[in-house]
Scaffold this motif. Structure first.
Motif, PDB file in Angstrom:
ATOM      1  N   ARG A 345       0.836  -1.208   0.000  1.00  0.00           N
ATOM      2  CA  ARG A 345       0.000   0.000   0.000  1.00  0.00           C
ATOM      3  C   ARG A 345       0.873   1.262   0.000  1.00  0.00           C
ATOM      4  O   ARG A 345       1.800   1.390   0.790  1.00  0.00           O
ATOM      5  N   SER A 346       0.541   2.190  -0.901  1.00  0.00           N
ATOM      6  CA  SER A 346       1.336   3.415  -1.028  1.00  0.00           C
ATOM      7  C   SER A 346       1.317   4.226   0.259  1.00  0.00           C
ATOM      8  O   SER A 346       2.292   4.917   0.583  1.00  0.00           O
ATOM      9  N   LEU A 347       0.240   4.165   1.003  1.00  0.00           N
ATOM     10  CA  LEU A 347       0.146   4.903   2.263  1.00  0.00           C
ATOM     11  C   LEU A 347       1.297   4.521   3.193  1.00  0.00           C
ATOM     12  O   LEU A 347       1.902   5.376   3.840  1.00  0.00           O
ATOM     13  N   SER A 348       1.610   3.229   3.247  1.00  0.00           N
ATOM     14  CA  SER A 348       2.662   2.741   4.143  1.00  0.00           C
ATOM     15  C   SER A 348       4.050   2.921   3.558  1.00  0.00           C
ATOM     16  O   SER A 348       5.040   2.977   4.301  1.00  0.00           O
ATOM     17  N   ARG A 349       4.168   3.008   2.245  1.00  0.00           N
ATOM     18  CA  ARG A 349       5.478   3.063   1.586  1.00  0.00           C
ATOM     19  C   ARG A 349       5.923   4.485   1.283  1.00  0.00           C
ATOM     20  O   ARG A 349       7.108   4.822   1.426  1.00  0.00           O
ATOM     21  N   TYR A 350       5.006   5.334   0.832  1.00  0.00           N
ATOM     22  CA  TYR A 350       5.384   6.657   0.335  1.00  0.00           C
ATOM     23  C   TYR A 350       4.894   7.800   1.226  1.00  0.00           C
ATOM     24  O   TYR A 350       5.244   8.953   0.990  1.00  0.00           O
ATOM     25  N   ILE A 384     -10.591   4.208   2.515  1.00  0.00           N
ATOM     26  CA  ILE A 384     -10.649   4.241   3.987  1.00  0.00           C
ATOM     27  C   ILE A 384      -9.247   4.259   4.595  1.00  0.00           C
ATOM     28  O   ILE A 384      -9.099   4.117   5.814  1.00  0.00           O
ATOM     29  N   GLY A 385      -8.228   4.400   3.770  1.00  0.00           N
ATOM     30  CA  GLY A 385      -6.867   4.456   4.286  1.00  0.00           C
ATOM     31  C   GLY A 385      -6.334   3.115   4.735  1.00  0.00           C
ATOM     32  O   GLY A 385      -5.602   3.031   5.731  1.00  0.00           O
ATOM     33  N   MET A 386      -6.669   2.030   3.996  1.00  0.00           N
ATOM     34  CA  MET A 386      -6.091   0.732   4.340  1.00  0.00           C
ATOM     35  C   MET A 386      -4.578   0.775   4.194  1.00  0.00           C
ATOM     36  O   MET A 386      -4.039   1.433   3.303  1.00  0.00           O
ATOM     37  N   ALA A 387      -3.912   0.037   5.090  1.00  0.00           N
ATOM     38  CA  ALA A 387      -2.455   0.085   5.170  1.00  0.00           C
ATOM     39  C   ALA A 387      -1.870  -1.320   5.094  1.00  0.00           C
ATOM     40  O   ALA A 387      -2.593  -2.317   5.089  1.00  0.00           O
ATOM     41  N   ASN A 388      -0.553  -1.382   5.049  1.00  0.00           N
ATOM     42  CA  ASN A 388       0.146  -2.652   5.088  1.00  0.00           C
ATOM     43  C   ASN A 388      -0.036  -3.345   6.437  1.00  0.00           C
ATOM     44  O   ASN A 388      -0.357  -2.699   7.444  1.00  0.00           O
ATOM     45  N   LEU A 389       0.219  -4.655   6.453  1.00  0.00           N
ATOM     46  CA  LEU A 389       0.343  -5.350   7.728  1.00  0.00           C
ATOM     47  C   LEU A 389       1.484  -4.705   8.524  1.00  0.00           C
ATOM     48  O   LEU A 389       2.484  -4.285   7.946  1.00  0.00           O
ATOM     49  N   GLY A 390       1.330  -4.627   9.828  1.00  0.00           N
ATOM     50  CA  GLY A 390       2.327  -3.954  10.645  1.00  0.00           C
ATOM     51  C   GLY A 390       3.572  -4.785  10.908  1.00  0.00           C
ATOM     52  O   GLY A 390       3.681  -5.939  10.492  1.00  0.00           O
ATOM     53  N   LYS A 391       4.501  -4.186  11.628  1.00  0.00           N
ATOM     54  CA  LYS A 391       5.780  -4.842  11.912  1.00  0.00           C
ATOM     55  C   LYS A 391       5.639  -6.035  12.844  1.00  0.00           C
ATOM     56  O   LYS A 391       6.562  -6.841  12.979  1.00  0.00           O
ATOM     57  N   GLU A 392       4.482  -6.167  13.492  1.00  0.00           N
ATOM     58  CA  GLU A 392       4.283  -7.299  14.390  1.00  0.00           C
ATOM     59  C   GLU A 392       3.955  -8.593  13.652  1.00  0.00           C
ATOM     60  O   GLU A 392       3.904  -9.672  14.252  1.00  0.00           O
ATOM     61  N   TYR A 393       3.730  -8.500  12.341  1.00  0.00           N
ATOM     62  CA  TYR A 393       3.421  -9.685  11.546  1.00  0.00           C
ATOM     63  C   TYR A 393       4.710 -10.316  11.033  1.00  0.00           C
ATOM     64  O   TYR A 393       5.539  -9.657  10.407  1.00  0.00           O
ATOM     65  N   GLY A 394       4.866 -11.609  11.283  1.00  0.00           N
ATOM     66  CA  GLY A 394       6.060 -12.319  10.861  1.00  0.00           C
ATOM     67  C   GLY A 394       5.950 -12.879   9.456  1.00  0.00           C
ATOM     68  O   GLY A 394       4.910 -12.721   8.782  1.00  0.00           O
ATOM     69  N   ARG A 426      11.772  -6.918   6.675  1.00  0.00           N
ATOM     70  CA  ARG A 426      11.446  -5.488   6.566  1.00  0.00           C
ATOM     71  C   ARG A 426      10.909  -5.155   5.181  1.00  0.00           C
ATOM     72  O   ARG A 426       9.930  -4.407   5.043  1.00  0.00           O
ATOM     73  N   GLU A 427      11.557  -5.698   4.159  1.00  0.00           N
ATOM     74  CA  GLU A 427      11.120  -5.400   2.792  1.00  0.00           C
ATOM     75  C   GLU A 427       9.774  -6.057   2.485  1.00  0.00           C
ATOM     76  O   GLU A 427       8.940  -5.469   1.789  1.00  0.00           O
ATOM     77  N   LEU A 428       9.537  -7.253   2.989  1.00  0.00           N
ATOM     78  CA  LEU A 428       8.216  -7.882   2.834  1.00  0.00           C
ATOM     79  C   LEU A 428       7.145  -7.022   3.488  1.00  0.00           C
ATOM     80  O   LEU A 428       6.045  -6.860   2.947  1.00  0.00           O
ATOM     81  N   ALA A 456     -10.671 -16.239   7.435  1.00  0.00           N
ATOM     82  CA  ALA A 456     -10.630 -15.722   6.067  1.00  0.00           C
ATOM     83  C   ALA A 456      -9.509 -16.404   5.297  1.00  0.00           C
ATOM     84  O   ALA A 456      -8.599 -16.994   5.878  1.00  0.00           O
ATOM     85  N   TRP A 457      -9.551 -16.301   3.986  1.00  0.00           N
ATOM     86  CA  TRP A 457      -8.567 -16.987   3.138  1.00  0.00           C
ATOM     87  C   TRP A 457      -7.147 -16.486   3.370  1.00  0.00           C
ATOM     88  O   TRP A 457      -6.183 -17.203   3.122  1.00  0.00           O
ATOM     89  N   MET A 458      -7.029 -15.231   3.844  1.00  0.00           N
ATOM     90  CA  MET A 458      -5.712 -14.714   4.169  1.00  0.00           C
ATOM     91  C   MET A 458      -5.830 -13.770   5.356  1.00  0.00           C
ATOM     92  O   MET A 458      -6.924 -13.460   5.827  1.00  0.00           O
ATOM     93  N   THR A 459      -4.694 -13.310   5.832  1.00  0.00           N
ATOM     94  CA  THR A 459      -4.629 -12.453   7.012  1.00  0.00           C
ATOM     95  C   THR A 459      -5.503 -11.214   6.860  1.00  0.00           C
ATOM     96  O   THR A 459      -5.484 -10.545   5.825  1.00  0.00           O
ATOM     97  N   ILE A 460      -6.293 -10.922   7.897  1.00  0.00           N
ATOM     98  CA  ILE A 460      -7.013  -9.650   7.968  1.00  0.00           C
ATOM     99  C   ILE A 460      -6.235  -8.743   8.902  1.00  0.00           C
ATOM    100  O   ILE A 460      -5.880  -9.133  10.016  1.00  0.00           O
ATOM    101  N   ASN A 461      -5.926  -7.553   8.428  1.00  0.00           N
ATOM    102  CA  ASN A 461      -5.144  -6.622   9.231  1.00  0.00           C
ATOM    103  C   ASN A 461      -5.907  -6.292  10.511  1.00  0.00           C
ATOM    104  O   ASN A 461      -7.061  -5.869  10.463  1.00  0.00           O
ATOM    105  N   LYS A 462      -5.246  -6.475  11.652  1.00  0.00           N
ATOM    106  CA  LYS A 462      -5.949  -6.292  12.916  1.00  0.00           C
ATOM    107  C   LYS A 462      -6.330  -4.834  13.184  1.00  0.00           C
ATOM    108  O   LYS A 462      -7.101  -4.553  14.117  1.00  0.00           O
ATOM    109  N   ASP A 463      -5.844  -3.911  12.360  1.00  0.00           N
ATOM    110  CA  ASP A 463      -6.235  -2.511  12.555  1.00  0.00           C
ATOM    111  C   ASP A 463      -7.648  -2.218  12.057  1.00  0.00           C
ATOM    112  O   ASP A 463      -8.119  -1.085  12.120  1.00  0.00           O
TER     113      ASP A 463
END
Length: 579
Positions: A345-350, A384-394, A426-428, A456-463
């Motif tokens: 997501r560009s919000l988290s990257r840029y 709605i400003g969806m973002a990347n998974l946070g740093k707590e996700y392995g 970090r890059e992931l 769900a079929w994949m991780t749902i961001n806990k935010d």
């Protein structure tokens, strides 16, 4: 400043909303999004102000690459629904005066496609030449080797060996995604027929996946050796090959010109102005527009996606100025985007997804997308400003084949020591394709109301409990409300923001952290100035020369003028207007 008249078209004024079907809404509780789920949200999508949706692949597929491995172009992946469900979606959209684009994946198919099953059955099968087959090579010791040294885009060799016929077939992505041979006239005709199947049902155009890989150098020569790895990039021989434009023009004349449709091609490995012009210049009669990919590659390293290379506003200034000024020179048309299903997501990257900046940053990026010439594409969740998974996700949270393969490859090279993988993780966390495919966050109920299934079929961001559709629908200060306002503004001022001329403001005038540009409509005698702060610090811009301008919209609220300058808060955005 020079001006020229631009021919108007519906697809130039469209605002496109990309939906990743598996992640939008699950209507039947199996944990996977589906077509009926999309149908149920047509009115919501329309309420944003968008008028076109683009569906990532929905065709029958074994899902080795999330539908980009098609087993039947005329059937739908059963968990998503049926052909009739898609027809219902087309009809519902058309009833709302909206349009639909489908993702057309025809550089390759699945190895489960009937065409490939026939092709691999024997060397004499009539469909043998529908794919790219070659004999093995042998080294001095008699060991079997691939026909050339090309590296797959997902890692490893780009060739897969077929024991049945003792030949290799080319697969630039996964071994289960064999490349179609566009040299075969019969294969091309069959592909054209599959396109007509959907166009006759009301589809309004296609996004053509990996479009410029369809023509390869006929000799399939080795790629240049640049390191000691066994496989090398062959992009100079498989991207934009010698017959690429012939194939696109044939699609145009044989199929597309019979319909009023929109085409956007994905152009990989080719980002220079001349090459782009050959695909989209109006007099070439090929494609309407392209995704060059450079805007979602801004933090890629020199040696690949997952090499660290931090974003700086100079990068987006350079790319924006290039394409906004280049397209008018050859009468082409831009795509305007920051996010898609293949990117973080560009919000988290840029910009910033930190709680104190997230809303402002998301609104600033919306301002960017809606004030540039071209057709804007937004990815579901941007509103709605969806973002990347946070740093707590392995690493275990990332399931996409591209990221997983890369992580496993590096882990193996480092002796299996997970403690040495923090740089890759970090890059992931920034760039993995999973981020653009996260399930939509509808409300704060379990699983974000995406599914009633336990999982769900994949991780749902806990935010999702804070950042969701329900919490923003009736909030006049929300990101969604701002998105709606920006889309409405674009439609109110099409001569300015869609068709108007673009004049970049140099860094010497704005400062290094501000992206600034002017838009001008000669016909309407309107002029606008857009100032975007890509930093978390207050920035000031001298606007003495813009006396008589007033604030058209801002994500800051209140008066933006401070005497002879504009003050931009962290991730602030201001659009000034003189009529």
């Amino acid at each position: 400043m020079s001006f020229h008249s631009i021919e108007k078209a519906w697809w130039k004024e469209a605002v496109v909303y990309q939906i990743y079907p598996a992640s939008f809404l699950d209507s039947n509780g199996d944990g996977l999004g589906d077509i009926p789920g999309i149908v149920s949200k047509v009115r919501y999508i329309k309420s944003l102000g968008v008028d076109t949706i683009w569906l990532s692949p929905i065709f029958a597929s074994p899902q080795k690459d999330m539908g980009y491995d098609v087993a039947d172009y005329r059937s739908i992946h059963a968990p998503y629904g049926t052909v009739q469900d898609v027809q219902d979606l087309i009809d519902q959209l058309h009833a709302q005066k909206m349009r639909i684009l489908m993702d057309l994946v025809v550089n390759h198919s699945s190895d489960q496609h009937a065409w490939f099953k026939e092709s691999r059955s024997s060397k004499t099968n009539p469909k043998r030449d529908w794919y790219i087959w070659r004999d093995p090579k042998y080294d001095e010791q008699g060991n079997r080797k691939e026909p050339n040294n090309w590296k797959s885009i997902f890692g490893g060799s780009a060739w897969a060996f077929d024991e049945n016929t003792s030949q290799y077939y080319l697969a630039l992505f996964l071994p289960s995604q064999p490349d179609l041979n566009w040299e075969s006239a019969e294969m091309r005709k069959a592909t054209h027929d599959d396109m007509r199947f959907w166009l006759d049902r009301g589809v309004d155009g296609f996004r053509i996946d990996s479009m410029n890989l369809m023509s390869k150098h006929p000799d399939l020569p080795d790629g240049k050796v640049i390191n000691d790895e066994p496989y090398q990039s062959g992009a100079e021989f498989f991207a934009s090959g010698p017959k690429m434009h012939d194939y696109i023009r044939e699609i145009r004349t044989e199929v597309l010109d019979k319909y009023d449709v929109m085409t956007v091609g994905e152009l990989g490995f080719t980002k220079d102005e001349y090459s782009v012009s050959q695909y989209v210049a109006k007099d070439r009669r090929e494609l309407n527009m392209l995704f060059t990919g450079d805007i979602v590659d801004m933090d890629f390293g020199a040696s690949g996606k997952y090499e660290r290379n931090d974003f700086h506003p100079r990068k987006i200034r350079k790319i924006t100025d290039l394409w906004q000024t280049a397209m008018p020179r050859f009468d082409g048309w831009n795509t305007v985007y920051l996010d898609n299903h293949d990117s973080g997501r560009s919000l988290s990257r840029y910009a910033s997804d930190s709680p104190e900046h997230r809303a402002m940053a998301a609104k600033m990026l919306a301002t960017y997308l809606m004030t540039l010439s071209g057709t804007p594409f937004m990815l579901a969740g941007q509103e709605i400003g969806m973002a990347n998974l946070g740093k707590e996700y392995g690493a275990e949270s990332y399931i996409d084949v591209e990221g997983k393969n890369y992580y496993k490859g590096v882990l193996k090279a480092r002796g299996g020591d997970v403690s040495k993988m923090s740089d890759v993780l970090r890059e992931l966390q920034l760039k993995a394709r999973d981020h653009g495919r996260l399930p939509m966050q509808w409300d704060d109920s379990p699983n974000a109301d995406f599914t009633t299934s336990e999982k769900a079929w994949m991780t749902i961001n806990k935010d999702y409990t804070e950042w969701n559709v329900a919490s923003q629908l009736d909030d006049p200060t929300s990101i969604m409300t701002y998105w709606k306002a920006m889309i409405a503004l674009r439609k109110e001022y099409p001569d300015l923001f869609v068709y108007g001329s673009y004049v970049p403001l140099p860094e010497s005038e704005t400062g290094e952290m501000i992206l600034g540009y002017e838009r001008y409509s000669q016909e309407m005698r309107q002029k606008s100035v857009v100032l975007l702060n890509f930093s978390d610090q207050v920035q000031k811009v001298d606007v003495e020369k813009y006396k008589g301008f007033s604030t058209l919209i801002s994500n800051q609220g209140g008066d933006t003028y401070k005497g002879s300058h504009v003050e931009l808060r962290a991730f602030g955005a201001v659009v000034l207007l003189r009529t």
